[in-house]
Design a protein around this motif. Structure first.
Motif, PDB file in Angstrom:
ATOM      1  N   THR A  42       0.833  -1.199   0.000  1.00 32.21           N
ATOM      2  CA  THR A  42       0.000   0.000   0.000  1.00 32.21           C
ATOM      3  C   THR A  42       0.870   1.252   0.000  1.00 32.21           C
ATOM      4  O   THR A  42       2.067   1.181   0.268  1.00 32.21           O
ATOM      5  N   ALA A  43       0.241   2.370  -0.284  1.00 35.96           N
ATOM      6  CA  ALA A  43       0.869   3.684  -0.127  1.00 35.96           C
ATOM      7  C   ALA A  43       0.058   4.412   0.934  1.00 35.96           C
ATOM      8  O   ALA A  43      -1.150   4.565   0.800  1.00 35.96           O
ATOM      9  N   VAL A  44       0.706   4.824   2.003  1.00 40.63           N
ATOM     10  CA  VAL A  44       0.034   5.484   3.115  1.00 40.63           C
ATOM     11  C   VAL A  44       0.626   6.874   3.301  1.00 40.63           C
ATOM     12  O   VAL A  44       1.842   7.041   3.302  1.00 40.63           O
ATOM     13  N   THR A  45      -0.261   7.855   3.460  1.00 42.13           N
ATOM     14  CA  THR A  45       0.156   9.221   3.749  1.00 42.13           C
ATOM     15  C   THR A  45      -0.368   9.573   5.133  1.00 42.13           C
ATOM     16  O   THR A  45      -1.574   9.482   5.385  1.00 42.13           O
ATOM     17  N   VAL A  46       0.530   9.960   6.020  1.00 42.85           N
ATOM     18  CA  VAL A  46       0.127  10.340   7.372  1.00 42.85           C
ATOM     19  C   VAL A  46      -0.256  11.818   7.345  1.00 42.85           C
ATOM     20  O   VAL A  46       0.546  12.669   7.003  1.00 42.85           O
ATOM     21  N   GLY A  47      -1.517  12.094   7.709  1.00 43.70           N
ATOM     22  CA  GLY A  47      -2.010  13.466   7.745  1.00 43.70           C
ATOM     23  C   GLY A  47      -1.653  14.159   9.045  1.00 43.70           C
ATOM     24  O   GLY A  47      -1.161  15.280   9.046  1.00 43.70           O
ATOM     25  N   SER A  48      -1.895  13.473  10.160  1.00 43.92           N
ATOM     26  CA  SER A  48      -1.583  14.074  11.460  1.00 43.92           C
ATOM     27  C   SER A  48      -1.476  12.979  12.513  1.00 43.92           C
ATOM     28  O   SER A  48      -2.056  11.907  12.379  1.00 43.92           O
ATOM     29  N   LEU A  75      -4.585   9.064   8.693  1.00 42.37           N
ATOM     30  CA  LEU A  75      -3.796   8.714   7.513  1.00 42.37           C
ATOM     31  C   LEU A  75      -4.716   8.398   6.351  1.00 42.37           C
ATOM     32  O   LEU A  75      -5.886   8.105   6.528  1.00 42.37           O
ATOM     33  N   THR A  76      -4.153   8.512   5.150  1.00 43.70           N
ATOM     34  CA  THR A  76      -4.879   8.197   3.917  1.00 43.70           C
ATOM     35  C   THR A  76      -4.223   6.988   3.279  1.00 43.70           C
ATOM     36  O   THR A  76      -2.994   6.912   3.173  1.00 43.70           O
ATOM     37  N   ALA A  85      -1.224  -4.243   6.525  1.00 38.32           N
ATOM     38  CA  ALA A  85      -1.766  -3.855   7.821  1.00 38.32           C
ATOM     39  C   ALA A  85      -1.001  -2.664   8.392  1.00 38.32           C
ATOM     40  O   ALA A  85       0.164  -2.453   8.076  1.00 38.32           O
ATOM     41  N   VAL A  86      -1.689  -1.904   9.237  1.00 38.17           N
ATOM     42  CA  VAL A  86      -1.101  -0.788   9.960  1.00 38.17           C
ATOM     43  C   VAL A  86      -1.105  -1.155  11.443  1.00 38.17           C
ATOM     44  O   VAL A  86      -2.084  -1.690  11.952  1.00 38.17           O
ATOM     45  N   ALA A 106      -7.220  -4.212   3.616  1.00 39.64           N
ATOM     46  CA  ALA A 106      -7.923  -4.723   2.440  1.00 39.64           C
ATOM     47  C   ALA A 106      -9.239  -3.968   2.295  1.00 39.64           C
ATOM     48  O   ALA A 106      -9.987  -3.795   3.262  1.00 39.64           O
ATOM     49  N   GLY A 107      -9.520  -3.478   1.104  1.00 40.53           N
ATOM     50  CA  GLY A 107     -10.771  -2.781   0.835  1.00 40.53           C
ATOM     51  C   GLY A 107     -10.817  -1.345   1.318  1.00 40.53           C
ATOM     52  O   GLY A 107     -11.887  -0.750   1.378  1.00 40.53           O
ATOM     53  N   THR A 108      -9.688  -0.754   1.668  1.00 46.49           N
ATOM     54  CA  THR A 108      -9.684   0.620   2.189  1.00 46.49           C
ATOM     55  C   THR A 108      -9.085   1.613   1.196  1.00 46.49           C
ATOM     56  O   THR A 108      -8.735   2.728   1.582  1.00 46.49           O
ATOM     57  N   GLU A 109      -8.977   1.237  -0.050  1.00 48.32           N
ATOM     58  CA  GLU A 109      -8.414   2.096  -1.101  1.00 48.32           C
ATOM     59  C   GLU A 109      -9.054   3.490  -1.067  1.00 48.32           C
ATOM     60  O   GLU A 109     -10.270   3.622  -1.065  1.00 48.32           O
ATOM     61  N   GLY A 110      -8.223   4.532  -0.998  1.00 49.28           N
ATOM     62  CA  GLY A 110      -8.716   5.901  -1.014  1.00 49.28           C
ATOM     63  C   GLY A 110      -9.403   6.338   0.262  1.00 49.28           C
ATOM     64  O   GLY A 110     -10.077   7.361   0.282  1.00 49.28           O
TER      65      GLY A 110
END
Length: 160
Positions: A42-48, A75-76, A85-86, A106-110
């Motif tokens: 996955t690609a994860v971006t941490v917002g805060s 995160l996104t 997993a996170v 799984a299934g959390t795209e976007g």
């Protein structure tokens, strides 16, 4: 009279067996499982992440236990393949406590996700300061490796 005793006993036995096994047979789940947890990418971006307002609050219903409270880490999640997993942890070394929460992706795209620490209770006898140093970490598990994506030193305030 004995002619009907054997068939009646057999019928009673079959009826009891059917009633007893009915719920057991219905409880068996034959659905296929999804990909194993952590298997994927996955690609994860941490917002805060919460760097303030993380507290140990005293329970209100007579137990006196302290509970960890924190605003969510945000995160996104994008480009999900499989079931990565996170893992979200808040570690308080001086209390020998780590609150850990795991999230399957799984299934959390976007999706924009709010991560919260697992609820923990701490005996009031262990709390002897007004604040504690802690480490907040977010990890991603992809396949057989886990990598840190965020590590922050935070201070946890004790609320009475």
């Amino acid at each position: 009279m004995t002619e009907w005793v054997v068939p009646a006993t057999f019928a009673l036995f079959v009826s009891i067996l059917a009633v007893a096994s009915g719920p057991l047979v219905g409880a068996v789940d034959v659905t296929q499982e999804g990909p194993p947890v952590g298997d994927g990418s996955t690609a994860v971006t941490v917002g805060s992440v919460p760097t303030e307002q993380v507290t140990l609050e005293r329970g209100r219903f007579g137990s006196g236990r302290y509970h960890l409270d924190a605003p969510p880490a945000v995160l996104t999640v994008d480009r999900v393949a499989g079931n990565p997993a996170v893992r979200y942890t808040i570690d308080i070394p001086s209390l020998w406590i780590t609150a850990t929460s795991r999230y399957e992706l799984a299934g959390t795209e976007g999706t924009r996700m709010g991560l919260r620490p697992k609820p923990i209770g701490i005996s009031p006898q262990r709390i002897n300061r007004g604040s504690y140093d802690a480490v907040l970490t977010i990890w991603i598990r992809e396949g057989d490796r886990e990598r840190q994506i965020t590590v922050k030193q935070i201070t946890i305030e004790v609320q009475q």
